[in-house]
Design an enzyme around this catalytic site. Structure first.
Site, mmCIF file in Angstrom:
data_model
loop_
_atom_site.group_PDB
_atom_site.id
_atom_site.type_symbol
_atom_site.label_atom_id
_atom_site.label_comp_id
_atom_site.label_asym_id
_atom_site.label_seq_id
_atom_site.Cartn_x
_atom_site.Cartn_y
_atom_site.Cartn_z
ATOM 1 N N TYR A 82 -12.659 -0.736 6.302
ATOM 2 C CA TYR A 82 -12.636 0.542 5.586
ATOM 3 C C TYR A 82 -13.941 0.820 4.834
ATOM 4 O O TYR A 82 -14.104 1.882 4.244
ATOM 5 C CB TYR A 82 -11.474 0.569 4.594
ATOM 6 N N SER A 128 0.829 -1.209 0.000
ATOM 7 C CA SER A 128 0.000 0.000 0.000
ATOM 8 C C SER A 128 0.863 1.258 0.000
ATOM 9 O O SER A 128 2.069 1.217 0.260
ATOM 10 C CB SER A 128 -0.929 -0.004 1.218
ATOM 11 N N LEU A 134 -5.885 -1.222 -1.526
ATOM 12 C CA LEU A 134 -5.057 -0.671 -0.452
ATOM 13 C C LEU A 134 -5.533 -1.241 0.874
ATOM 14 O O LEU A 134 -6.728 -1.263 1.152
ATOM 15 C CB LEU A 134 -5.147 0.851 -0.444
ATOM 16 N N GLU A 135 -4.592 -1.672 1.718
ATOM 17 C CA GLU A 135 -4.989 -2.392 2.922
ATOM 18 C C GLU A 135 -4.398 -1.846 4.219
ATOM 19 O O GLU A 135 -5.029 -1.964 5.263
ATOM 20 C CB GLU A 135 -4.621 -3.875 2.777
ATOM 21 N N GLN A 136 -3.203 -1.275 4.192
ATOM 22 C CA GLN A 136 -2.547 -0.902 5.442
ATOM 23 C C GLN A 136 -3.097 0.410 6.000
ATOM 24 O O GLN A 136 -3.172 1.411 5.285
ATOM 25 C CB GLN A 136 -1.037 -0.796 5.238
#
Length: 447
Positions: free
Chosen positions: A192, A107, A139-141
């Protein structure tokens, strides 16, 4: 005369901005690990949307959590030449290939306009080099997603707005370059997105402004229904019930929330009411191989999907408000995990091979032919109107219909409750508007 011409041009631009990508009518999406040994052309033939994982910034994220820069975006397949050849092969079979951007370790954050320019340039270069059909934002972090201050769904924090703008630039470039819409998908984590129903983490719902800002452009929303904590239903905490990812209800509640929308609780840094996406843009994302409680058996997947689309009995304890026969399909991580190739896999029976079998049990044999959506008109009168507009909504009861102004801004949305719906437009400015429901599109003139 010039004003009228300007309005006509704007209407054409608006119509093109909400055109549909060329995707199969049902999609079975899988993520292909570029660090694995399985060649793309040898992926289970039933998967018709293949996401290459990943175009990523800094793959050493766990060791250096603050060093990820968009300028570091890279894709490192085991054999680039072989992969390019395989992409051509699977595309010739009617399958779509996307590049997934980000991932668990890769990310990044678009901190300024220069970062946005760099991102757009690098993604263009990748598309040109590999010939993929579009992009998947994954996007993950939290370091690169969570906001430092407050944002609303209509006023995102800068790094989210830069990502929205970057995707719009890529969509425009792709259309001008290749003469068709770039496929745009996103596979965000629960926290998210629909995590925004619960107040436990101030970062919950942080990517909802991204989805809202691109809701007419996103082709598939594939929320990762795993690696998650508990969630509330779309009605929030008033029910007093939370749903754990080990349950079938977790998936059902999540999908209904993604479609119907919900109001975010006041405790979060993101505020507003998420409006939801049409069910034909929603894909049910489940993992095929994990050590946690998110893995579902083949029979569980079938019962969940049949209940969601209205062709089976209630799968758990939760009762849906509606059924969603137009759900686009299913997604899994990862398609490298294949029961035929690894019969001893500890995640059986829910590996990619049987996941595809579950898909076929629900939707039938996979058809890779392109979905052709003929734009239909909503029946309205009078048009032009000076006030009350009557809409024939006989077949659209409970569906979301949107009125959009000439600049592409959503004026309001409504859900018909009867065969005829009357809308008072007298308080709105004179001009050209568009009334839209999925592939229904009608020009409305307010005099």
């Amino acid at each position: 005369m010039r004003l009228l011409k300007t309005k006509i041009i704007a209407l054409v631009l608006l119509t093109s901005s909400i055109s549909f990508a060329q995707l199969p009518s049902r999609v079975l999406v899988g993520y292909w690990e570029n660090w694995g040994n399985l060649r793309l052309k040898n992926v289970d033939d039933r998967y018709n949307v293949l996401c290459l994982a990943f175009l990523e910034a800094d793959k050493t994220y766990p060791a250096t959590p603050h060093d990820n820069k968009v300028s570091d975006l890279e894709f490192t397949p085991t054999n680039k030449t072989t992969l390019k050849s395989d992409i051509i092969t699977v595309q010739s079979e009617g399958k779509k290939v996307l590049i997934s951007i980000g991932g668990g370790n890769g990310s990044f954050k678009l901190n300024n306009n220069n970062d946005k320019i760099t991102f757009v340039s690098k993604v263009k270069d990748f598309i040109i080099e590999y010939g993929v059909d579009g992009i998947d934002i994954d996007l993950e972090q939290p370091t690169y997603i969570c906001t430092s201050g407050n944002q609303s769904l209509n006023d995102p924090e800068n790094h989210i707005q830069y990502l929205i703008d970057a995707c719009k630039e890529l969509l425009s470039w792709y259309k001008n370059t290749y003469g068709k819409k770039m496929i745009l998908t996103t596979a965000p984590e629960v926290k998210y997105t629909i995590g925004g129903t619960s107040p436990w983490n101030k970062c919950n719902g942080a990517l909802l402004p991204f989805i809202e800002g691109l809701k007419d452009d996103i082709d598939l929303l594939m929320i990762q229904l795993y690696n998650s904590g508990d969630i509330y239903s779309k009605d929030g905490s008033s029910t007093g019930i939370t749903y754990k990812q080990s349950t079938k209800d977790f998936v059902i509640v999540a999908i209904e929330s993604a479609i119907e929308g919900f109001k975010l609780p006041n405790q979060l840094k993101t505020s507003g009411t998420y409006s939801g996406l049409p069910s034909n843009k929603i894909v049910v994302g489940l993992t095929t191989c994990a050590s946690d409680e998110a893995v579902k058996s083949k029979s569980e997947i079938i019962s969940i999907m049949n209940y969601l689309i209205g062709s089976g009995p209630k799968a758990g304890s939760y009762t849906l408000d509606n059924s969603y026969p137009n759900l686009r399909g299913m997604m899994t991580w990862s398609i490298n995990t294949d029961a035929r190739m690894s019969s001893a896999n500890s995640c059986n029976p829910s590996v990619a091979y049987e996941f595809a079998q579950a898909f076929e049990d629900v939707f039938g044999t996979i058809d890779n032919s392109i979905e052709v959506l003929n734009t239909k008109s909503l029946e309205i009168y009078p048009n032009p109107t000076t006030g009350i507009l009557t809409v024939n909504t006989g077949n659209l009861t409970g569906e979301k219909i949107t009125l959009i102004d000439i600049n592409g801004k959503v004026v309001f949305t409504f859900k018909p409750t009867g065969k005829i719906t009357r809308i008072d437009l007298s308080k709105y400015s004179k001009g050209i508007y568009t009334l839209k429901y999925e592939n229904h599109l009608t020009k409305v003139i307010v005099k």
